[in-house]
Scaffold this motif. Structure first.
Motif, mmCIF file in Angstrom:
data_model
loop_
_atom_site.group_PDB
_atom_site.id
_atom_site.type_symbol
_atom_site.label_atom_id
_atom_site.label_comp_id
_atom_site.label_asym_id
_atom_site.label_seq_id
_atom_site.Cartn_x
_atom_site.Cartn_y
_atom_site.Cartn_z
ATOM 1 N N ARG A 181 -7.248 -1.260 -3.988
ATOM 2 C CA ARG A 181 -8.245 -1.647 -3.886
ATOM 3 C C ARG A 181 -8.189 -3.365 -2.658
ATOM 4 O O ARG A 181 -9.071 -3.597 -1.942
ATOM 5 C CB ARG A 181 -10.038 -1.447 -3.765
ATOM 6 C CG ARG A 181 -9.689 -1.992 -5.446
ATOM 7 C CD ARG A 181 -11.287 -1.630 -6.203
ATOM 8 N NE ARG A 181 -11.657 -1.731 -7.287
ATOM 9 C CZ ARG A 181 -11.661 -3.273 -7.484
ATOM 10 N NH1 ARG A 181 -12.580 -3.966 -6.981
ATOM 11 N NH2 ARG A 181 -12.101 -3.893 -8.729
ATOM 12 N N LYS A 212 -9.264 -4.521 5.770
ATOM 13 C CA LYS A 212 -10.035 -3.655 6.558
ATOM 14 C C LYS A 212 -10.534 -4.906 7.477
ATOM 15 O O LYS A 212 -10.844 -5.849 7.066
ATOM 16 C CB LYS A 212 -11.573 -3.632 5.367
ATOM 17 C CG LYS A 212 -12.379 -3.646 5.980
ATOM 18 C CD LYS A 212 -13.499 -2.628 5.039
ATOM 19 C CE LYS A 212 -13.259 -1.578 4.502
ATOM 20 N NZ LYS A 212 -14.750 -1.832 3.800
ATOM 21 N N LEU A 244 0.546 -0.818 0.334
ATOM 22 C CA LEU A 244 -0.134 0.199 -0.460
ATOM 23 C C LEU A 244 1.028 1.017 0.407
ATOM 24 O O LEU A 244 0.400 2.238 -0.661
ATOM 25 C CB LEU A 244 -0.536 0.097 1.216
ATOM 26 C CG LEU A 244 -1.639 -0.894 1.356
ATOM 27 C CD1 LEU A 244 -3.056 -1.102 2.540
ATOM 28 C CD2 LEU A 244 -2.848 -0.351 -0.170
ATOM 29 N N GLU A 252 -6.217 -2.921 0.366
ATOM 30 C CA GLU A 252 -6.828 -2.556 1.075
ATOM 31 C C GLU A 252 -7.879 -2.961 1.954
ATOM 32 O O GLU A 252 -8.368 -3.346 2.667
ATOM 33 C CB GLU A 252 -7.473 -0.624 0.540
ATOM 34 C CG GLU A 252 -6.517 0.060 -0.033
ATOM 35 C CD GLU A 252 -7.190 1.192 -0.504
ATOM 36 O OE1 GLU A 252 -6.670 2.174 -0.252
ATOM 37 O OE2 GLU A 252 -8.226 0.858 -0.983
#
Length: 128
Positions: free
Chosen positions: A111, A118, A45, A114
């Motif tokens: 994404r 989460k 990331l 990510e």
């Protein structure tokens, strides 16, 4: 990274191993632990952030990981695209054909990583 976020990744790995019918020998067993997987996702990331990108070719991601200070993603773990694929397999993150400015190449979308980190949905976020 909070304890809950680390647990969400560990839960996802455990769930995938259960779905696969038990523990499988992969790049993380015995040599690496779940904290390393979390660090790998954080480094990935950070690379997306540095490049201000929402998608990256696999080759670019690997080259960038090999230059991350303070981490040793080189050596036996990231010599080629198959090694990276094996590291990310427990999270169901796989490279796909993605259109870039200079054509189509195998790559990853930000994404996906990510979603794996989460904390709100431990297994679904990482396995979804």
């Amino acid at each position: 990274m909070s304890k809950i976020e680390k647990l969400s990744v560990a839960d996802a790995i455990a769930a995938q191993h259960y779905l696969d019918g038990g523990l499988q020998q992969d790049a993380w067993t015995s040599d690496r632990d779940d904290d390393d997987l979390v660090r790998l996702l954080q480094d990935i990331l950070a690379i997306f952030d540095q490049r201000n990108a929402d998608r990256l070719p696999t080759s670019t991601l690997i080259e960038s990981l090999l230059t991350v200070e303070g981490q040793d993603w080189s050596g036996q773990y990231l010599r080629d695209t198959q090694k990276l694929a094996r590291l990310l397999r427990p999270l169901h993150i796989r490279s796909k054909n993605i259109r870039f400015n200079d054509g189509i190449a195998k790559g990853f979308q930000r994404r996906w990583f990510e979603k794996a980190l989460k904390p709100s949905s431990p297994c679904k976020g990482a396995l979804g």
